[in-house]
Each structure stands twice: as structure tokens, then as C-alpha cells.
Design an enzyme around this catalytic site. Structure first.
Site, PDB file in Angstrom:
ATOM      1  N   TYR A  33       0.839  -1.189   0.000  1.00 44.75           N
ATOM      2  CA  TYR A  33       0.000   0.000   0.000  1.00 44.75           C
ATOM      3  C   TYR A  33       0.883   1.251   0.000  1.00 44.75           C
ATOM      4  CZ  TYR A  33      -3.605  -3.478   0.913  1.00 44.75           C
ATOM      5  OH  TYR A  33      -4.430  -4.565   0.822  1.00 44.75           O
ATOM      6  N   ALA A  53     -22.379 -30.934   8.511  1.00 43.08           N
ATOM      7  CA  ALA A  53     -23.726 -30.439   8.804  1.00 43.08           C
ATOM      8  C   ALA A  53     -24.395 -31.282   9.889  1.00 43.08           C
ATOM      9  CB  ALA A  53     -24.574 -30.433   7.537  1.00 43.08           C
TER      10      ALA A  53
END
Length: 676
Positions: free
Chosen positions: A207, A424
Site C-alpha cells: 500500500y 452439517a
């Protein structure tokens, strides 16, 4: 049969003949004592200079995107409230310091915005109430756009286009640079007045600060470029200006990429020099050390643990400043070892807290074995759809959303049969049992894990088994009964003993069509189940991806490469890795490319004929013969047909509804089990 299976379950999990060994009270006291012995450094206070921390555990900066019009929301505050307990330092991320750094969507917190002070103070009060200090990371992306629209031109030290973006930046002049320094100082004052203890300058990951630091992006010939001292000048002058405006008691940190991992980018010698310049200046309180650039610094499941540890240790030894090291440090055991080895003074984590908000509590009070582990999928925490979530913890980002905002006892306890022992089924059984339902989980095989066991068998993905192990352990703690080798063919068989049924029977690989019976054609599931065959003929293989482009395609192709095949990867998609997390694409392509793999996009493999594969270019319609001694086809998965019959109420979750990812399986399991 059921009793025997239960005993096998307990033996498999290392228990004795009693379900939980000794009494819970005995184990709890013993575990707390063990934690005090196991992590004495991690949970010791750290006091040096302006740093006065209750522990050496640090939350690294990461954006939640739970932000509206540049202001953190109540959801963001709830996220930090539970995660800051027991930490020494919280570094909040994604705070832009200047208006031109904000995106059009304004999903990043705005440090320059005076309207942010009130909500920032609420955030700080929450963190301080938990005993932690709080620092705000200030950033400017410079030439990087991270895929979002801005209403301003990108800026940088030189007009050199970054490899990840389409446009070159505007080259900043002297007055713009001076204005940038003043703006960062003004944002720092804003955060100070909002209750922050300090700020961190984001000079890592390519950055704007890092663009000035690196000779690859900074070609200036004035006082802001050239030698290392000049390239570091933007950082040192900003540090000096923040100190001048915010006062002597204000913490100032700097985050650095010790190795940018790109040709011509910053390396360890540069970063040692930068850290020494900051030490000599005498105003920086700590360095936070990382490696990599945008799109490659959030290391996925295929990377080793703590990749920045070695370079952090070098910098700590060479500069003498307090050092935080982070990046894929996922367990308190590893954190303790890094402190013991002298690699750093503090240990930073981000994804570990995303995966388990009680990480610190569990590690500190003897429940480290029950921490829900980050497994480095990067699928949800990096997608921001619309904000931060977690693949393996559906509660993350939903802390204030019903039904994830609390776990209430069941209003009417029932006898629940859960059919299927994949992620699940395990998660639904666990939560339902904790809420007070009498739960029995039926698994058709002798092992829990379902299709996720296949996913973990792919190259470099064995670490995925950690979530399966965690779910098994939590299921055991919940009190749910598990019956192995118990296939339910008819739901009517459950009517006498249960009130409701949860189907979590998952999915199975679809079969081959067309060239079935040809020895030169296999399905992806054949390779997963039996292993990659030994290369034959010229050792040329074609992998035919049907466009999903997920791990079950690229991972199986990698199995072929590791077995010695020279692979052509053909996909009907217009892009490679389009359905993989962004940080996973480059490492995966690098591994395949190093093995000699070639790639064909917009290409459909139609048939095996003439000693190879008949391929169609989907853009031009042109037909091509690809030489191949083996063709492996991605056939996809199909939902397992549900058991028939019966009159019990039935709920379906996970892949048996539609084959998808573990994200959806665990989300649907929790949503159902919290409300049933």
C-alpha cells in the site's frame, strides 16, 4: 450393535470406558492449572515504554466491513466486544486516513471523519472494559484499488502501474506528500479524541507507505526517493508528525512487510534497514511484521504455519524495538513457542479470532483443546459479502442477528434423529443436544466427516481435518449419541423412537457419462478414491473441468502432477480459479505450473477419441485434438437421495439440499438447530 458403535466412538476419541473420563469438575480444575503452565508467556503482562498490556496476545487489524457511510455499526461493536477479552492489544483495521482513500461504497471506517468520534469511543470503551488497549490502523492504498470503485484517482510515489490494477497512479508532488502527512496526523488526532490509545501506520502489503519504501514502485529522484533513507522518509515524517500532534503518551506502531515476496520488492535487508531508521528516530513503539503483498499475504491452508516468524526474529534482533509477529498463527501452543524462541515480544492473530471469538478465554482457562480452529479456507473472511463472515463459524458477522445472537434452551425438548455424520450433521446434532434435545446421530460408515474427508485428502489440504476433529470433540462433549455403520434406508424405522428427523446425508460424486468403460477415462472421484494412476504412454493427461473450478478440480489435477503426469487443464470457465479464494489462486497456479501444467480456458472436452481428447473452443467453436494418455473428468456432485417413507417431520440441511461448501453446511445446521 449401537452399544458397540458407541464404545468404538469413545475409543476412537481417546476416552476411557466412561463417556467423559473423570468428573467435569475434576477435569476443569486440572485444565485451568495446565493452561497456566502451558502458556505462561502468552498470558503474561508486557510493559515497555508506552506499551502497558495485560497479555502478549494481539488482535491484528482486519476489516469487518460492518460499516455504513464510513462509520462502524453496532454489529461491528458486537464483533469486537466478545473477541477483545483477555487480549493485550486490539488493532482495528481498514481505517482510511484521507477522503481520497475512501471507496464509493464507504465500507471502510473513516479516520478523518469527525462524525466517527462518538462511535469510535463506544468501540474503545468496549475494548477497554475488557482490559485491552486499542490502536487504530491508518492506511492509504495508494495505487492499489482492491477491486472497489473510488471517486478519486489512485496515487503513488511514481506513475508505475501495479500488477494487480488496470491503471497507473498519479505521481504525488511535494505539496501532495506534505498534505498526506498532515492528513494522517489529523486522523490520528481524531482517533485519539475518540478514545484510542494509539495508531498503527500500515506500511505493509504494497500500500502507499510501502510503495514509497520499495525501489520497485518508487523511482523518484527527489528527497522522497533514491536511497533507503529517502524512501523511508514518508514513514518517519508521518511518525514524527503524529507524535507532535498526539502527544508523548500516544502509542505509534508501524506495520511492515519484511519480505514482499515479489521480484525487485522489499526484502529482509531493506526491512532491517527501515526498522533501524525507525529505532534511531526514537518515536515508534512497536513494529508489526508480516510478509507478502496484497492478494498474497493472507496465507491459505496450503502454506506452513507462522511464515513470518523467521524474518520477525531477525528484525527484532537487529533493531531492538518491540515486535509483533502474525500471519497464520492459529494455536496458543504455537504462540507460546514463538515467544519462548524469542521470535517476537507479542503474538498477533486475526483469522483465529474470526473463527473462534472465545479463543483467548478458552486458551486462558484450560479449554485450548476446544478452540474452533481456523483452517485457512479464506472463502468467507476475504469475500466481504456483504461483510466479514467465517466458513467454519456461522456466528461470525451475525453476533446480533437472530438466531445466532444466543443459544437458548429448547422450549420443548424432543427426540431428534440426525441422519448423516458430515459437518452439517455433526454441527446440528451438537447444538441441538446442548439446547436440551435428546439427539442420536446415525452415520452410515465407520467414520465421521463425510465429503470433507475427501476435501482434506487433496494435496496440501490435510490441515482441513482439524475442523473435523474439532466437530467430533464438540459432539462428544454435547452428550449426543452417535451410532456408526447405521444406514437409514427407510424413515419409518425411526418412528418408534424419535419425534423429528434431520437429514444431513450429503452428496456423492456424479458418475461418468459417454466414455464409461474406457481405461483412458476416469472421474475426479476415481482419482480421489484410488489415487492417481502411474503415468503410461507419454504421460500426458487432460483434466476436464466443467466450469466450477473449485478445489475438487484443481486439487485432483495437482494429484496427477505429483504422480508424474504432464497435465493440460481445460475448463469451460473464462478464468482460472474463478471460484477459489483470491489468495489461493496464485500459489495453486504456481504449484501446477511448476509441474509443467498447461491451461486452456473456454474449452470443453467433448469426448475421448483418436488417442486423445476432443476439445471445443467455446468462443470460436473450433474443434481441437488434445494429446492424452489419460482423461480425468470433473463430473460434479449430486445430492444423496433421501430415505423414503415415514410420517415424522423432516428437516434437510447441507449438501443433500444442494451440493455446496462447508460454509453452507454449517450455516444451515446452526440455523436449524438453534430454532428447532
Amino acid at each position: 450393535m449401537a452399544l458397540d458403535n458407541d464404545r468404538a466412538y469413545l475409543r476412537r476419541e481417546g476416552s476411557n470406558s466412561r463417556p467423559y473420563g473423570r468428573s467435569r469438575k475434576y477435569r476443569r480444575g486440572r485444565e485451568v492449572l495446565m493452561a497456566a503452565r502451558a502458556f505462561p508467556r502468552l498470558f503474561s503482562a508486557y510493559r515497555r515504554g508506552r506499551l502497558d498490556l495485560q497479555s502478549r496476545l494481539v488482535m491484528l487489524p482486519h476489516g469487518t466491513a460492518m460499516v455504513r457511510d464510513g462509520l462502524p455499526t453496532d454489529d461491528d461493536l458486537a464483533y469486537y466486544e466478545i473477541r477483545s477479552r483477555g487480549l493485550g492489544l486490539v488493532i482495528t483495521g481498514a481505517t482510511v486516513a484521507t477522503p481520497d482513500a475512501a471507496f464509493r461504497a464507504r465500507i471502510l471506517a473513516e479516520g478523518f471523519n469527525p462524525d466517527a468520534r462518538a462511535i469510535m469511543r463506544r468501540r474503545c470503551d468496549i475494548v477497554h472494559a475488557n482490559g485491552a488497549r486499542i490502536v487504530g490502523q491508518l492506511c492509504h492504498l495508494g495505487r492499489e484499488t482492491i477491486g472497489m470503485e473510488s471517486e478519486f484517482a489512485p496515487r503513488g510515489p511514481s506513475a508505475i502501474r501495479g500488477p494487480r490494477d488496470a491503471y497507473p497512479p498519479h505521481e504525488m508532488d511535494e505539496s501532495e506528500i506534505r498534505g498526506f502527512v498532515d492528513s494522517f496526523a489529523a486522523s490520528a488526532v481524531n482517533l485519539r479524541d475518540g478514545g484510542y490509545d494509539g495508531v498503527e501506520l500500515h506500511a505493509a502489503h504494497g500500500y502507499l507507505f510501502a510503495q514509497f519504501l520499495s525501489a520497485a514502485s518508487n523511482r523518484r529522484r527527489d528527497g522522497w526517493g533514491g536511497d533507503l533513507e529517502n524512501r523511508t522518509r514518508l514513514v518517519t515524517e508521518t511518525v514524527a508528525r503524529v507524535r507532535e500532534t498526539c502527544g508523548d503518551g500516544f502509542i505509534i506502531g508501524v506495520r511492515l512487510s519484511a519480505d514482499e515476496e515479489v521480484p525487485g520488492g522489499l526484502g529482509i535487508r531493506d526491512t532491517v534497514g527501515i526498522s533501524q531508521l525507525l529505532t534511531r528516530q526514537g518515536e515508534t513503539d512497536y513494529l508489526s511484521i508480516t510478509i507478502g503483498m496484497r492478494g498474497a499475504y493472507v496465507k491459505d491452508a496450503t502454506h506452513p504455519a507462522a511464515p513470518a516468524a523467521r524474518v520477525a526474529g531477525i528484525i527484532r534482533a537487529e533493531c531492538g524495538l518491540p515486535v509483533i509477529v502474525g500471519q497464520k498463527i492459529q494455536t496458543p501452543e504455537l504462540a507460546e513457542r514463538l515467544l519462548e524462541d524469542g521470535v517476537a515480544d507479542m503474538i498477533g492473530m486475526a483469522r483465529a479470532f474470526i473463527a473462534d471469538p472465545e479463543f483467548s478465554d478458552k486458551a486462558r482457562d484450560g479449554r485450548a483443546s476446544r478452540i474452533r480452529p481456523c483452517i485457512g479456507l479464506n472463502q468467507e473472511c476475504r469475500a466481504f459479502s456483504p461483510h466479514l463472515h467465517c466458513s467454519i463459524n456461522p456466528e461470525t458477522g451475525r453476533e446480533m442477528r437472530t438466531p445466532f445472537d444466543g443459544l437458548a434452551p429448547a422450549g420443548r425438548p424432543r427426540r431428534l434423529a440426525v441422519v448423516g455424520g458430515g459437518p452439517a450433521g455433526m454441527e446440528a446434532a451438537r447444538i441441538a443436544a446442548v439446547r436440551g434435545h435428546a439427539v442420536t446421530l446415525f452415520e452410515a460408515t465407520e467414520a465421521l466427516g463425510g465429503q470433507f474427508l475427501l476435501a482434506a485428502s487433496l494435496p496440501h489440504r490435510a490441515g482441513l481435518l482439524r475442523i473435523v476433529d474439532h466437530l467430533i470433540g464438540e459432539l462428544r462433549e454435547s452428550g449426543a449419541e452417535v451410532r456408526f455403520n447405521s444406514r437409514i434406508a427407510e424413515l419409518a424405522a425411526l418412528e418408534a423412537d424419535f419425534d423429528e428427523v434431520v437429514l444431513a446425508t450429503g452428496a456423492v460424486p456424479a458418475g461418468l457419462s459417454g466414455d464409461v468403460g474406457s481405461p483412458a477415462v476416469l472421474s475426479w472421484a476415481d482419482v480421489l478414491r484410488d489415487g492417481a494412476p502411474i503415468p503410461s504412454g507419454a504421460g500426458r493427461a487432460v483434466f476436464a473441468d466443467e466450469g466450477t473450478g473449485f478445489w475438487f478440480s484443481y486439487g485432483v489435477a495437482e494429484m496427477l502432477v505429483e504422480a508424474g503426469w504432464r497435465v493440460t487443464f481445460a475448463t469451460t470457465s473464462a478464468a482460472l480459479g474463478a471460484h477459489l479464494p483470491n489468495e489461493s489462486v496464485a500459489p495453486m497456479l504456481g504449484r501446477l505450473g511448476a509441474g509443467g501444467t498447461s491451461f486452456r480456458v473456454l474449452t470443453a472436452v467433448e469426448a475421448a477419441a483418436g488417442g486423445g481428447a476432443v476439445a471445443i473452443n467455446l468462443a470460436s467453436g473450433e474443434e481441437e485434438q488434445l494429446p492424452a494418455d489419460l482423461i480425468v473428468a470433473q463430473t460434479g456432485r449430486i445430492a444423496t437421495p433421501p430415505p423414503g417413507g415415514g410420517r415424522l417431520p423432516v428437516h434437510m440441511i447441507g449438501d443433500c439440499v444442494a451440493p455446496r461448501r462447508i460454509t453452507h453446511a454449517l450455516f444451515e445446521a446452526q440455523r436449524l438447530a438453534r430454532t428447532i
